[in-house]
Motif scaffolding. Structure first.
Motif, short mmCIF file in Angstrom:
data_model
loop_
_atom_site.label_atom_id
_atom_site.label_comp_id
_atom_site.label_asym_id
_atom_site.label_seq_id
_atom_site.Cartn_x
_atom_site.Cartn_y
_atom_site.Cartn_z
N TYR A 153 -1.41 12.76 3.61
CA TYR A 153 -2.60 12.47 4.41
C TYR A 153 -3.77 11.98 3.56
CZ TYR A 153 -0.51 14.51 8.60
OH TYR A 153 0.29 14.76 9.69
N ALA A 156 -5.57 8.52 3.88
CA ALA A 156 -6.76 8.23 4.68
C ALA A 156 -7.96 7.89 3.82
CB ALA A 156 -7.08 9.42 5.58
N GLN A 177 -9.06 11.19 12.11
CA GLN A 177 -8.32 10.11 12.77
C GLN A 177 -6.82 10.24 12.54
OE1 GLN A 177 -9.99 6.41 11.38
NE2 GLN A 177 -11.87 6.63 12.58
N HIS A 178 -6.45 10.89 11.45
CA HIS A 178 -5.03 11.11 11.15
C HIS A 178 -4.56 12.50 11.61
CE1 HIS A 178 -5.78 7.65 8.57
NE2 HIS A 178 -4.48 7.50 8.45
#
Length: 226
Positions: A153, A156, A177-178
């Motif tokens: 992650y 991002a 957003q992820h």
């Protein structure tokens, strides 16, 4: 076991902590950076149940206290930084750490917060185990820590402009957003200018960082070099 990932540059005069100049000169600024890095290395080493990793740039052979730093990093896993921007280097550091230590949660910090201690790092690792992600905001609008149970992650970060007054807010937005909603750690001061260096050093008596700042400050008259 968790990975503690320290992202740092070799404290080479003219390349490290340049925003401390003036009042410090480039060599003094590099010595303050070296002291901050040595204190941070010691804190990481003293944090239990963690694997120490350094993602580095620059040549320690050219750095202030280079031999001492090299000795302090004995037993660490060393990774060269990759990328043309800070955002890319951070994301790649997480990715490279995940390759080296698959399946391990990663807590990433920098060399700008010499006030970090094993108790705080241990608290961050505990929250990482509970929440899957942690985020440490900095007083200047940036951030001092990012912990991810799944380091992928960190990709991002590539869409975030670093070193601005809203980097922290933008980083949190990119993570969310992820689907990543980190637990928030205590706010810390990044040492990026001389007033902040003095303030942080005042809270750290007896440390390498405090001694380095005092050494520079003792050579100043009314805030300027003698």
């Amino acid at each position: 076991m968790n990975v503690l990932l320290l992202v740092a540059k070799a404290p080479v005069p003219g390349l490290a902590k340049t925003r401390l100049c003036p009042p410090a000169d480039p060599t003094q600024a590099a010595r303050v950076a070296a002291a901050a890095l040595l204190d941070t290395i010691a804190a990481v080493r003293a944090t239990t149940a963690s694997i120490p990793v350094l993602a580095h740039t620059g040549r320690f052979a050219d750095a202030e206290y280079g031999a001492e730093l090299t000795a302090a990093l004995a037993g660490w896993h060393l990774l060269p930084q990759r990328g043309s921007t800070l955002a890319e280097r951070l994301a790649n550091a997480h990715a490279d750490t995940a390759v080296a230590f698959p399946g391990r949660p990663v807590l990433q910090i920098g060399m700008d917060t010499p006030q970090l201690r094993p108790a705080l790092l241990g608290t961050a690792l505990g929250l990482l185990a509970e929440h899957g992600a942690v985020f440490g905001p900095a007083l200047d609008g940036g951030w001092w820590a990012l912990g991810l149970r799944d380091p992928s992650y960190a990709g991002a970060l590539r869409q975030v402009t670093m070193s601005t007054g809203d980097t922290g807010r933008r980083t949190l937005a990119a993570l969310r957003q992820h689907g990543v909603r980190p637990a928030i750690l205590p706010v810390q001061r990044d040492v990026d200018d001389w007033p902040t260096a003095l303030a942080v050093a005042a809270d750290l008596p007896g440390t390498r960082f405090a001694d380095a700042v005092a050494s520079v400050d003792g050579q100043l008259v009314n805030g300027h070099p003698r």
